[in-house]
Design an enzyme around this catalytic site. Structure first.
Site, PDB file in Angstrom:
ATOM      1  N   LYS A  42       0.820  -1.212   0.000  1.00 44.41           N
ATOM      2  CA  LYS A  42       0.000   0.000   0.000  1.00 44.41           C
ATOM      3  C   LYS A  42       0.852   1.258   0.000  1.00 44.41           C
ATOM      4  O   LYS A  42       0.557   2.227  -0.685  1.00 44.41           O
ATOM      5  CB  LYS A  42      -0.920   0.010   1.219  1.00 44.41           C
ATOM      6  CG  LYS A  42      -2.053  -0.999   1.164  1.00 44.41           C
ATOM      7  CD  LYS A  42      -2.924  -0.869   2.407  1.00 44.41           C
ATOM      8  CE  LYS A  42      -4.081  -1.847   2.378  1.00 44.41           C
ATOM      9  NZ  LYS A  42      -4.927  -1.725   3.614  1.00 44.41           N
ATOM     10  N   LYS A 102      -8.174 -16.803   5.202  1.00 45.62           N
ATOM     11  CA  LYS A 102      -9.328 -17.649   5.539  1.00 45.62           C
ATOM     12  C   LYS A 102     -10.655 -16.963   5.254  1.00 45.62           C
ATOM     13  O   LYS A 102     -11.629 -17.618   4.884  1.00 45.62           O
ATOM     14  CB  LYS A 102      -9.253 -18.082   7.005  1.00 45.62           C
ATOM     15  CG  LYS A 102      -9.361 -16.956   8.009  1.00 45.62           C
ATOM     16  CD  LYS A 102      -9.053 -17.399   9.416  1.00 45.62           C
ATOM     17  CE  LYS A 102      -7.579 -17.532   9.659  1.00 45.62           C
ATOM     18  NZ  LYS A 102      -6.828 -16.266   9.676  1.00 45.62           N
ATOM     19  N   VAL A 129      -6.292 -22.685   7.066  1.00 48.40           N
ATOM     20  CA  VAL A 129      -6.861 -23.439   8.191  1.00 48.40           C
ATOM     21  C   VAL A 129      -5.736 -24.080   8.990  1.00 48.40           C
ATOM     22  O   VAL A 129      -5.021 -24.939   8.481  1.00 48.40           O
ATOM     23  CB  VAL A 129      -7.832 -24.550   7.716  1.00 48.40           C
ATOM     24  CG1 VAL A 129      -8.383 -25.327   8.906  1.00 48.40           C
ATOM     25  CG2 VAL A 129      -8.965 -23.967   6.896  1.00 48.40           C
ATOM     26  N   GLY A 184       1.737 -11.354  21.195  1.00 48.10           N
ATOM     27  CA  GLY A 184       1.514 -11.418  19.754  1.00 48.10           C
ATOM     28  C   GLY A 184       0.567 -12.511  19.306  1.00 48.10           C
ATOM     29  O   GLY A 184       0.448 -12.776  18.103  1.00 48.10           O
ATOM     30  N   GLU A 187      -4.736 -10.030  18.172  1.00 47.98           N
ATOM     31  CA  GLU A 187      -4.695  -8.739  17.512  1.00 47.98           C
ATOM     32  C   GLU A 187      -5.146  -7.642  18.485  1.00 47.98           C
ATOM     33  O   GLU A 187      -5.723  -7.914  19.540  1.00 47.98           O
ATOM     34  CB  GLU A 187      -5.625  -8.743  16.297  1.00 47.98           C
ATOM     35  CG  GLU A 187      -5.305  -9.800  15.258  1.00 47.98           C
ATOM     36  CD  GLU A 187      -4.015  -9.524  14.504  1.00 47.98           C
ATOM     37  OE1 GLU A 187      -3.569  -8.351  14.492  1.00 47.98           O
ATOM     38  OE2 GLU A 187      -3.459 -10.476  13.924  1.00 47.98           O
ATOM     39  N   ASP A 198     -13.467 -16.405  13.594  1.00 51.91           N
ATOM     40  CA  ASP A 198     -12.308 -17.007  12.940  1.00 51.91           C
ATOM     41  C   ASP A 198     -12.461 -18.524  12.884  1.00 51.91           C
ATOM     42  O   ASP A 198     -12.219 -19.144  11.847  1.00 51.91           O
ATOM     43  CB  ASP A 198     -11.033 -16.625  13.698  1.00 51.91           C
ATOM     44  CG  ASP A 198      -9.794 -17.282  13.133  1.00 51.91           C
ATOM     45  OD1 ASP A 198      -9.274 -16.791  12.120  1.00 51.91           O
ATOM     46  OD2 ASP A 198      -9.349 -18.306  13.699  1.00 51.91           O
ATOM     47  N   LYS A 202     -12.879 -21.089   9.422  1.00 44.92           N
ATOM     48  CA  LYS A 202     -12.067 -22.286   9.181  1.00 44.92           C
ATOM     49  C   LYS A 202     -12.925 -23.537   9.125  1.00 44.92           C
ATOM     50  O   LYS A 202     -12.700 -24.431   8.299  1.00 44.92           O
ATOM     51  CB  LYS A 202     -10.997 -22.405  10.282  1.00 44.92           C
ATOM     52  CG  LYS A 202      -9.984 -21.276  10.266  1.00 44.92           C
ATOM     53  CD  LYS A 202      -9.095 -21.322  11.498  1.00 44.92           C
ATOM     54  CE  LYS A 202      -8.126 -20.155  11.536  1.00 44.92           C
ATOM     55  NZ  LYS A 202      -7.334 -20.102  12.785  1.00 44.92           N
ATOM     56  N   GLY A 299       1.181 -17.795  13.412  1.00 38.85           N
ATOM     57  CA  GLY A 299       2.573 -17.363  13.555  1.00 38.85           C
ATOM     58  C   GLY A 299       3.254 -17.278  12.208  1.00 38.85           C
ATOM     59  O   GLY A 299       2.843 -17.907  11.224  1.00 38.85           O
TER      60      GLY A 299
END
Length: 399
Positions: A42, A102, A129, A184, A187, A198, A202, A299
């Site tokens: 971007k 996903k 997934v 981490g 979010e 989420d 999946k 990760g």
């Protein structure tokens, strides 16, 4: 073979690094030399530090789309609408697609497979997934020789880490979430994780694949972990039960149940010891019974590893061009799943559960109960009648 990567976030950086560092190994295995030619970003002013200093960064997608030398597009933007445009346009230009997105795979699953078939190119999405768990390829290889009728799993490492921290570290939900963010695993906005969205995406991907039919995401019964409190963890812990967010899909006599919800697991369950950010997924077929996959579900490197597995399959032409999805929608039913439940509700809502109580506990302003065996549809109707957002429930596993 020249590659374009769309996006240059955490996962994309990992993919670029692994391609660069393993270039000779990939050549030895596939006989082809690969390199990342172009990366879509971007902000062209922001300084980038790729391992391959020859990479061209651009904010103009048409330069990738019109470059006939780019044969593989790896989509890692994490966006939904723009990702659909990038993927569909690339496929129509006969470019192989690999993605870890996903959300876009779940929403446009049938469409992407149709485009793959029309354009005779690969559409691979292993990383969408379970990150490094690598379950998609296994299912695709089992589909021709197995009647796969069930899948279940811990599909979200953020939720699993939060629940593990609440139980093992005696943290509140808010503090466990904060720790997950600091490390981490979560979010800044964790809504998709803790609300179960989420996991739902999946599960839809897995369910669509194994059942071979269209599924509407909105039809999947979904309850996340955002309402859980320490008292819930403690009461279940005293009974040697451990809460996990489980996604599960079953077909019984041509009836389908697909759901996401907290499940209180007994120690006998193979999922009981799957803690922290780990994922575990299984599926069952008539020839293979139940097979399990365990690994890190997110990760940089586990996810990048899954992307590179897809890349190697493209280079080796080790992929099937087909559409496993019929143009037919599944009608889901919550009547076929029966279980007892743990439920915590405000005291003023006691009348809603009085006929199904097996064991009752009073705690401050709450009624906590273990129910008789009821249908999931009954539980859904019950919670829809609760005139409060301050409640929690979990299905009690029969294992």
């Amino acid at each position: 073979m020249e590659i374009a990567i769309l996006g240059f976030g955490n996962i994309a950086k990992g993919v670029e690094e692994l391609i660069f560092k393993n270039r000779e190994k990939i050549k030895n295995i596939t006989g082809k030399e690969v390199f990342v030619k172009t990366v879509l970003i971007k902000d062209t002013i922001k300084k980038r530090e790729p391992f391959d200093k020859n990479i061209y960064f651009t904010d103009d997608f048409s330069k990738i789309l019109e470059d006939k030398d780019i044969e593989i597009v790896i989509e890692l933007t994490g966006n939904l609408d723009s990702a659909f445009y990038y993927i569909s346009e690339s496929m129509n230009k006969k470019k192989h697609i690999i993605t870890a997105n996903k959300a876009v795979v779940s929403k446009y699953f049938y469409k992407f497979y149709s485009l793959s078939l029309e354009n005779n190119i690969a559409f691979l999405y292993e990383a969408s997934v379970g990150g490094g768990v690598h379950i998609i390829k296994s299912i695709i290889e089992d589909l021709p020789i197995n009647d796969i009728y069930h899948t279940r799993g811990i599909l979200n490492g953020t939720c699993n880490f939060i629940l593990s921290s609440m139980k093992d570290k005696d943290l509140s939900f808010d503090n466990a979430l904060k720790l997950a963010q600091e490390l981490g695993f979560a979010e800044i906005d964790p809504s998709d994780d803790i609300l179960g969205l989420d996991t739902r995406r999946k599960l839809k991907i897995l369910s669509s694949l194994i059942f071979g039919k269209k599924i509407d995401e909105k039809d999947i019964f979904t309850q996340g972990i955002s309402k859980i409190k320490s008292i819930d963890i403690d009461i279940l812990k005293d009974r040697n039960l451990k809460v996990k967010l489980i996604g599960e899909a079953s077909r019984i006599d041509e009836k389908y149940s697909i759901n996401v919800m907290p499940v209180a697991l007994k120690q006998e369950s193979i999922f009981y010891e799957v803690d922290n950010e780990l994922n575990m997924i299984s599926y069952s077929g008539n020839n293979i019974s139940e097979v399990f996959f365990l690994g890190k579900g997110a990760g940089r490197y586990p996810t990048a590893d899954a992307v590179l597995r897809d890349l190697i399959d493209v280079l080796l032409r080790n992929y099937i061009i087909f559409n496993p999805i019929e143009d037919k929608k599944i009608n889901l039913s919550n009547d076929i799943l029966k279980s007892s439940f743990y439920i915590r509700i405000p005291k003023e809502c006691l009348s809603l559960i009085k006929d199904i109580i097996k064991e009752k506990i009073e705690y401050k302003d709450y009624i906590i109960a273990f129910t008789k065996e009821i249908k999931l549809s009954d539980m859904e109707n019950l919670i829809n009648k609760i005139d409060s957002d301050d409640y929690f429930f979990a299905r009690i596993s029969k294992e």
